[in-house]
Design a protein around this motif. Structure first.
Motif, short mmCIF file in Angstrom:
data_model
loop_
_atom_site.label_atom_id
_atom_site.label_comp_id
_atom_site.label_asym_id
_atom_site.label_seq_id
_atom_site.Cartn_x
_atom_site.Cartn_y
_atom_site.Cartn_z
N THR A 61 19.01 -17.80 11.48
CA THR A 61 18.11 -19.01 10.32
C THR A 61 16.91 -18.27 10.34
O THR A 61 15.99 -19.19 9.30
CB THR A 61 18.29 -20.04 10.95
N GLN A 62 16.28 -17.97 11.05
CA GLN A 62 14.60 -17.55 11.26
C GLN A 62 14.61 -16.51 9.70
O GLN A 62 13.22 -16.44 8.40
CB GLN A 62 14.28 -16.82 11.86
N LYS A 63 15.58 -15.85 9.75
CA LYS A 63 15.55 -14.66 8.61
C LYS A 63 15.76 -15.47 7.04
O LYS A 63 15.61 -15.06 5.96
CB LYS A 63 16.81 -13.83 8.42
N ALA A 64 16.81 -16.49 6.93
CA ALA A 64 17.32 -17.41 6.47
C ALA A 64 16.13 -18.26 5.70
O ALA A 64 15.57 -17.94 4.50
CB ALA A 64 18.25 -17.98 6.89
N PHE A 65 15.10 -18.59 6.38
CA PHE A 65 14.65 -19.07 5.78
C PHE A 65 12.86 -18.33 5.58
O PHE A 65 12.36 -19.05 4.35
CB PHE A 65 13.46 -19.88 7.10
N GLN A 66 12.53 -17.68 6.05
CA GLN A 66 11.77 -16.68 5.60
C GLN A 66 12.51 -16.01 4.06
O GLN A 66 11.56 -15.49 2.80
CB GLN A 66 12.24 -14.75 6.06
N ARG A 67 14.02 -16.08 3.42
CA ARG A 67 14.54 -15.19 2.17
C ARG A 67 14.12 -16.45 1.22
O ARG A 67 13.18 -16.51 -0.03
CB ARG A 67 15.69 -15.51 2.23
N ILE A 68 13.94 -18.31 2.67
CA ILE A 68 13.09 -19.24 1.17
C ILE A 68 11.46 -19.18 1.26
O ILE A 68 11.38 -19.68 -0.37
CB ILE A 68 13.71 -20.33 2.01
N LYS A 69 11.30 -18.92 1.79
CA LYS A 69 10.05 -18.18 1.54
C LYS A 69 9.56 -17.87 0.21
O LYS A 69 8.28 -18.02 -0.64
CB LYS A 69 8.96 -18.57 2.21
N ALA A 70 10.09 -16.23 0.36
CA ALA A 70 10.31 -15.66 -0.41
C ALA A 70 10.59 -15.64 -1.75
O ALA A 70 9.76 -15.32 -2.55
CB ALA A 70 10.87 -13.83 -0.19
N ASN A 71 11.11 -16.82 -2.08
CA ASN A 71 12.02 -16.60 -3.17
C ASN A 71 11.29 -18.34 -4.21
O ASN A 71 11.44 -18.33 -4.75
CB ASN A 71 13.29 -16.76 -3.25
N TYR A 72 11.29 -19.33 -3.09
CA TYR A 72 11.35 -20.00 -3.61
C TYR A 72 9.08 -20.63 -3.47
O TYR A 72 8.76 -21.91 -3.77
CB TYR A 72 11.86 -21.92 -2.68
N LYS A 73 8.47 -19.79 -2.31
CA LYS A 73 7.03 -20.02 -2.35
C LYS A 73 6.70 -21.52 -1.05
O LYS A 73 6.27 -22.17 -0.87
CB LYS A 73 6.12 -20.19 -2.96
N VAL A 74 8.11 -21.56 -0.20
CA VAL A 74 8.41 -22.34 0.31
C VAL A 74 8.27 -22.83 2.31
O VAL A 74 9.39 -21.74 2.34
CB VAL A 74 9.23 -24.14 -0.35
N ASP A 75 7.34 -23.24 3.24
CA ASP A 75 7.60 -22.86 4.86
C ASP A 75 8.03 -23.49 4.98
O ASP A 75 7.32 -24.86 5.28
CB ASP A 75 6.40 -21.78 4.32
N LEU A 76 9.68 -23.70 5.72
CA LEU A 76 10.12 -24.77 6.27
C LEU A 76 10.40 -24.36 7.85
O LEU A 76 10.96 -25.14 8.63
CB LEU A 76 11.75 -24.87 5.50
N LEU A 77 9.59 -23.21 8.07
CA LEU A 77 10.05 -23.22 9.25
C LEU A 77 9.28 -24.03 10.53
O LEU A 77 9.41 -23.64 11.73
CB LEU A 77 9.66 -21.75 9.45
N HIS A 78 8.07 -24.71 10.09
CA HIS A 78 7.67 -25.88 10.81
C HIS A 78 8.31 -27.22 10.82
O HIS A 78 7.65 -27.38 12.09
CB HIS A 78 5.83 -26.30 10.04
N ASP A 79 9.12 -26.96 9.95
CA ASP A 79 9.94 -28.26 10.65
C ASP A 79 11.16 -27.75 11.75
O ASP A 79 11.96 -27.55 11.09
CB ASP A 79 10.37 -29.37 9.72
N ASP A 80 10.86 -28.80 12.77
CA ASP A 80 11.26 -28.21 14.44
C ASP A 80 13.29 -28.63 13.98
O ASP A 80 14.23 -28.19 14.24
CB ASP A 80 10.92 -28.72 15.48
N VAL A 81 13.14 -30.21 13.27
CA VAL A 81 14.20 -30.82 13.31
C VAL A 81 15.21 -30.28 12.09
O VAL A 81 16.42 -30.59 12.59
CB VAL A 81 14.05 -32.24 12.48
N LEU A 82 14.43 -29.39 11.26
CA LEU A 82 15.39 -29.06 9.98
C LEU A 82 16.02 -28.27 10.68
O LEU A 82 17.25 -26.84 10.17
CB LEU A 82 14.88 -28.90 8.70
N VAL A 83 15.18 -27.44 11.38
CA VAL A 83 15.41 -25.76 11.78
C VAL A 83 16.37 -25.58 13.09
O VAL A 83 17.05 -25.44 13.36
CB VAL A 83 13.95 -24.56 12.31
#
Length: 411
Positions: A292-314
């Motif tokens: 899941t962490q690697k998937a969120f890193q993909r999102i950050k790289a491609n969409y410039k959005v860091d979603l890892l801070h949201d514990d409920v979502l993660v």
């Protein structure tokens, strides 16, 4: 119209008049972006005949316009070709098939049979398989073994079970023993059996038996992460016993351990997916957290959005992936009735979900269907609703047992 084109057209239709680029269409239709471009070029040449037009806009992608609904409806109706339908099971369940033998099966001339094989080749190509023909050997099919078994299940779904038993060489007495064993195991675990679930399992088991008998086994190490989980050990033992009863435990060059795990996963999907909840031990939880962490890193790289801070979502995604990972490994899917709602209301959520799906595919070597991606997208849609404070849905995202996330509409 060939099925490979139909899948692509259905994908372009999904955004209800919007644009999709080649990469997005590749994700939806399960083919490569380069193939998408080639198929669209081929479709444009006959678009008028089929009652539609494909519009392309630089920077946005492709949009489908239906110009004649009756023609388009007819184009999308994919009636199975009886000749091809008669040939395909034999191609999948025999090591090789010579043209003369196939011609005798259909009472065709060699030239007539050659035309049928051309149609079979197009059908198989649309499914991601290759039909090969070697001199003095005959025709055989090359492709991902798990995809082949899923395709065979769809192909033979309506065939009477006794006919399938005969095709793969499992005797009636063996089938009765298998049924009695399954009944005893389910009774021991206090799990109710449904005929439709038993039918699914027995068909997959027969297809597995038929493929093993011709030396076609699953070659992968992607089952390793879940093979030692406590809840699966009993199922692996049950699967091994069933394979022995079916007489296919020692097929040619069969990797018995991997085949046992495969059948155990099918067994669990058939009988326990709405029953026993899978426990996730610490070792496996770390695997799903890393994925899941690697998937969120993909999102950050491609969409410039860091979603890892949201514990409920993660945490929600970690548990969703963990509870559905065995189905991903089997290439199975569950239809999501809210697929269009996710795509139309929150397309951004779907794009984020595609990044997660790519990471899952990197581990499983199997593509996720659009429905499985949209289940993932529902988590992102919930996140967006909460953060945007604009309630477009009245809903809750839950995880029902070991099943997928479900959208519950409230009044």
């Amino acid at each position: 119209m060939q099925r490979k084109y139909i899948r692509l057209l259905e994908s372009i239709l999904e955004p209800a008049g919007g644009f999709f680029n080649s990469r997005e269409l590749a994700e939806l239709s399960g083919i490569s972006p380069r193939t998408v471009i080639r198929y669209i070029k081929e479709l444009k040449e006959r678009a008028h005949e089929y009652g539609f037009a494909v519009h392309a806009m630089r920077g946005r992608g492709y949009r489908l316009e239906i110009t004649d609904r009756e023609k388009f409806k007819t184009a999308l109706s994919s009636d199975s070709d009886e000749e091809v339908a008669a040939v395909l099971p034999r191609l999948f369940l025999e090591p090789t098939c010579k043209l003369d033998d196939l011609a005798e099966l259909l009472h065709y001339s060699r030239s007539g049979m050659s035309r049928v094989m051309e149609k079979a080749e197009r059908e198989l190509e649309g499914q991601g398989f290759r039909l090969l023909n070697k001199p003095y050997v005959g025709f055989f099919i090359n492709g991902n073994e798990i995809h082949i078994r899923n395709y065979l299940y769809r192909l033979l779904k309506n065939m009477p079970l006794e006919n399938l038993e005969e095709k793969v060489g499992v005797r009636e007495e063996e089938m009765e023993e298998i049924r009695r064993y399954i009944d005893a195991e389910l009774f021991r675990r206090a799990v109710d059996k449904h005929q439709i679930d038993e039918g699914l399992f027995l068909r997959y088991m027969l297809i597995q038996s038929g493929r093993i008998r011709i030396g076609k086994t699953i070659r992968t190490d992607y089952f390793a992460n879940i093979s030692q989980t406590a809840h699966l050990l009993d199922d692996i033992a049950a699967a091994g016993h069933i394979m022995k009863l079916a007489g296919c435990a020692k097929g040619p060059e069969a990797d018995g351990e991997i085949e046992n795990i495969y059948l155990a996963l099918v067994y669990r999907q058939a009988f326990y997916q709405n029953g026993l909840v899978d426990t996730i031990d610490e070792k496996n939880l770390q695997f799903y957290q890393d994925l899941t962490q690697k998937a969120f890193q993909r999102i950050k790289a491609n969409y410039k959005v860091d979603l890892l801070h949201d514990d409920v979502l993660v945490n929600g995604l970690i548990l969703h992936i963990a509870s559905n990972f065995s189905r991903y490994l089997l290439g199975m899917e569950t239809e999501n009735l809210f697929y269009n709602d996710v795509l139309e209301t929150y397309p951004t959520a779907y794009y984020y979900a595609m990044e997660v799906a790519e990471e899952i595919s990197a581990w499983t070597k199997l593509s996720l269907s659009k429905y499985e991606i949209s289940f993932l997208g529902m988590h992102f849609a919930s996140y967006l609703e909460w953060n945007l404070k604009s309630k477009q849905w009245k809903c809750a995202i839950i995880c029902g047992g070991a099943g997928p996330a479900k959208l519950l509409e409230s009044s």
